[in-house]
Structure formats: structure tokens, C-alpha cells
Scaffold this motif. Structure first.
Motif, PDB file in Angstrom:
ATOM      1  N   ARG A 231     -62.574   1.783  -6.814  1.00 30.91           N
ATOM      2  CA  ARG A 231     -62.970   1.000  -7.983  1.00 30.91           C
ATOM      3  C   ARG A 231     -63.578  -0.328  -7.547  1.00 30.91           C
ATOM      4  O   ARG A 231     -64.527  -0.812  -8.148  1.00 30.91           O
ATOM      5  CB  ARG A 231     -61.750   0.765  -8.872  1.00 30.91           C
ATOM      6  N   GLU A 235     -66.999  -2.204  -8.823  1.00 33.86           N
ATOM      7  CA  GLU A 235     -66.965  -3.529  -9.444  1.00 33.86           C
ATOM      8  C   GLU A 235     -67.912  -4.491  -8.740  1.00 33.86           C
ATOM      9  O   GLU A 235     -68.433  -5.421  -9.366  1.00 33.86           O
ATOM     10  CB  GLU A 235     -65.537  -4.082  -9.412  1.00 33.86           C
ATOM     11  N   PHE A 267     -64.933  -1.844 -16.943  1.00 35.62           N
ATOM     12  CA  PHE A 267     -64.702  -2.948 -16.020  1.00 35.62           C
ATOM     13  C   PHE A 267     -64.920  -4.283 -16.732  1.00 35.62           C
ATOM     14  O   PHE A 267     -65.705  -4.376 -17.674  1.00 35.62           O
ATOM     15  CB  PHE A 267     -65.638  -2.858 -14.814  1.00 35.62           C
ATOM     16  N   SER A 270     -68.900  -9.268 -15.334  1.00 32.10           N
ATOM     17  CA  SER A 270     -69.147  -9.939 -14.059  1.00 32.10           C
ATOM     18  C   SER A 270     -69.330 -11.443 -14.274  1.00 32.10           C
ATOM     19  O   SER A 270     -69.874 -11.862 -15.303  1.00 32.10           O
ATOM     20  CB  SER A 270     -70.409  -9.361 -13.411  1.00 32.10           C
TER      21      SER A 270
END
Length: 376
Positions: A231, A235, A267, A270
Motif C-alpha cells: 500500500r 500511496e 487513500f 496527498s
């Protein structure tokens, strides 16, 4: 020895052996052609000063650039000293490129993709440098360094420079040297830098800490598309490219793209404010490559406008300062003669259950710092 024997090359030439004569044979030529040996002496590699290296790099001399990177990769103290002086003088001329990290599972077609992508970038009028990290054998410490061989078209492109480097079993050391090589490439005028990682694993974290944009290459039809990849890697990715979207694999690639897009929505956002994209491409047929380049340009424009681009570079510079400190402390510890002599003793005590691993480690560290204190 008599005069008679001195004159004879072979005993068979003695008058008593009438009718039998053995020739002396043909004199052997030198093992190296004298003309070639003389030419090699004249063409012997010139030793450059730090200023010569810096001037050559700023002038775009690829031969001098390659020699400077070799100094960076060398483990010799005298080479490292020269390399650091070169880097320091080139630093003001660096930082004007787009740094792109490329990773993917083995077999995803990274080298083929980089060649197709690189040709597109140079076709846009950019100067491209590819720094490829090749895995080294744990047994022989050797490395094939085959990336340049696989990129036949890009390796002869006048606007491209490919430099493969062995990992030599040390991701941290290679990552630092790759970052330093990156600085020299920027000073040499390359405005786009690609860094290809060893493969999916720990090296991604190191490479992610030195690039502006992180590209993950995947393939469809290799089982569950979301299995076999951490993961954390997803990411880190700013863009996921499904490669080999050609022939009968087009439908599978489109299906994989939808699956990854759905996964990315799970997710957190960012810090860059950028929403990662998933695109399909075919490095063999050179389709979809332009869309990936356009996405990278969009990312750079987005992060430069919101200030994240420069903020991230500042954070990376600080990160590598601490990483260098840690690396130098580690090297200094293991290179000290006192520690080299004591390690086998403590190792045996740990193996024989006479001392715990932690106690042994702290005793060695105490001996190290005490030795430094005594020499002050």
C-alpha cells in the motif's frame, strides 16, 4: 662452456650427426603490437583537477560527467574528497530540472517504457538523463548493468544520457550517490531526470525522497491487480501507468485501470493537493506515452502554483542531510580498527548465549565513543 658448444644452438648440429640439422626456429613477436602500445600511452586518461571537472560538466562534456560520477560511486577516500568538491561547485547550477522516479514490478517493462518515454521527451526538445539502479548479486556483488543495452534507440540519442549504477547491496549508499549524480546531470544541462529503481521494495522510499514526481508502472493480467504490491508504494505514486495495453491485453488493461482508480479513492489526500491518476499505455506501440508526459506537466504546474514543489525539495534536502550524517556515523563505526577487533569476540558471546544482542551492541558503542574521547 667450450667455444664449440657456444657456437652450437642444438647438439644435433654436431658434426657427429651428419645429415641431420635442426633450424633455430622463428623468433616470437612481442605480445603487444608496439604501435598500439605507443598509441595507448598517448591516449592514457588525463587526470583532471576539480576545476577541470566542473568546467567540463558545465560545458556538457559527457566524458567528464561520466568520470565525475565514477568518482562519486568510488569508495576510495581520495575519490570521495574530490567528488564532494565537484558537487559543491556544481550545486549552484543545479535544481532546474524535473526529477521523475520510475518503479514497477519485474517484468512490467520499465526499460522499454523508459526508452519510449525518453524518445518522446527528447522529441519535445528536452535534454534527458536516465539514472538506472541495477540490482547486484548478493553472492558475487556483480551487476549486469543491462539497462543501456536494452535502450538501443535512446542510448544513441544526442539529447539523452544513460548512466546505470550497481546497487552493490546498499540501497542507502546508492541512493545518496544517485542524488549526487543527479546534481551533476542538472549542472550539465539536462532538464529532465529519470531515476529507475531496482524494483518494488525498500529502494522506492529512497528514490521517492529525491524526485518531484513518482510513477508506478503496472501490468494487467498478472492475477489480482491489487495483490503483490505494498500500500505504501501506491500511496507514494503520483501516477499509475498500466503498461502493455496492446493486442488482446487492451481490455484487461482498461479493467485494471478502473480497479486502481477505485483503490486510490480509499487513500487519504496527498499533501500536494494532487489527485493521482491511472493511465494505460503501450511502450512497444508507443501509445499513451504523450498522455503520461502531459499528466507530469500538469502535476508540476499544479504543485508550483500552490508552493508544494519548492517545499518538497526543501524537505528532501533536509532529509538527505540527516541520511548522510547517519551513513557517515555508521561507516565510521565499522571502519574503526578497535571495533573491527572486538566485533568477533562479542559476536561469539551473543551466539553462545553469554550476552544479549542489546548489551553487546551497547558495549561496542561505549568502546567506540570512549576511543574517540581518548583521542581528543
Amino acid at each position: 662452456m667450450s667455444d664449440k658448444n657456444k657456437k652450437q644452438d642444438h647438439i644435433e648440429n654436431d658434426p657427429s650427426y651428419k645429415g641431420l640439422q635442426v633450424n633455430s626456429g622463428i623468433s616470437q613477436p612481442p605480445s603487444i603490437n608496439p604501435r598500439i602500445a605507443e598509441r595507448l600511452k598517448k591516449n592514457k586518461r588525463k587526470k583532471y583537477s576539480v576545476d577541470d571537472f566542473v568546467k567540463g560538466i558545465l560545458d556538457g562534456d559527457r566524458g567528464i560527467l561520466s568520470q565525475a560520477i565514477t568518482l562519486i560511486e568510488s569508495s576510495k577516500f581520495e575519490h570521495q574528497k574530490i567528488a564532494q568538491e565537484i558537487i559543491e561547485k556544481c550545486l549552484p547550477y543545479s535544481g532546474k530540472s524535473i526529477r521523475i522516479g520510475i518503479t514497477g514490478v519485474p517484468g512490467a517493462g520499465k526499460s522499454t517504457f523508459i526508452e519510449a518515454f525518453g524518445k518522446h521527451v527528447t522529441g519535445q526538445g528536452h535534454k534527458l538523463a536516465v539514472l538506472a539502479i541495477d540490482p547486484s548479486s548478493e553472492r558475487s556483488k556483480g551487476s549486469i548493468l543491462g539497462d543501456k543495452t536494452r535502450m538501443e534507440e535512446l542510448s544513441v540519442d544526442q539529447n539523452a544520457y544513460i548512466r546505470p549504477s550497481p546497487s552493490a547491496g546498499s540501497l542507502g549508499g546508492v541512493a545518496r550517490k544517485t542524488r549526487e549524480s543527479l546534481i551533476l546531470c542538472e549542472a550539465a544541462g539536462f532538464d529532465t531526470i529519470l531515476i529507475e529503481t531496482v524494483g518494488v521494495g525498500q529502494s522506492e522510499t529512497a528514490v521517492h525522497s529525491m524526485v518531484d514526481f513518482f510513477l508506478l508502472i503496472k501490468i494487467a493480467g498478472a492475477g489480482d491487480e491489487l495483490q503483490g504490491i505494498k500500500r505504501g508504494i501506491m500511496e507514494m505514486a503520483d501516477l499509475i501507468s498500466i503498461n502493455k495495453a496492446d493486442g488482446n491485453n487492451v481490455h484487461k488493461a482498461q479493467l485494471a485501470r478502473v480497479q486502481f482508480e477505485n483503490a486510490l479513492h480509499l487513500f487519504p489526500q496527498s499533501p500536494s493537493g494532487w489527485t493521482p491518476k491511472v493511465l494505460t499505455c503501450s511502450a512497444i506501440e508507443k501509445t499513451g506515452i504523450d498522455n503520461i508526459w502531459d499528466a507530469i506537466m500538469d502535476y508540476c504546474s499544479h504543485t508550483q502554483q500552490n508552493g508544494y514543489f519548492e517545499q518538497r525539495r526543501s524537505e528532501q534536502a533536509k532529509y538527505w542531510m540527516y541520511e548522510t550524517i547517519n551513513e557517515q556515523l555508521k561507516d565510521g563505526f565499522y571502519q574503526k580498527q578497535l571495533i573491527k577487533e572486538q566485533i568477533p569476540e562479542f559476536e561469539n558471546k551473543v551466539l553462545n548465549d553469554e550476552m544479549s544482542s542489546f548489551v553487546a551492541a551497547f558495549k561496542l558503542l561505549d568502546a567506540y565513543f570512549q576511543d574517540i574521547k581518548n583521542k581528543e
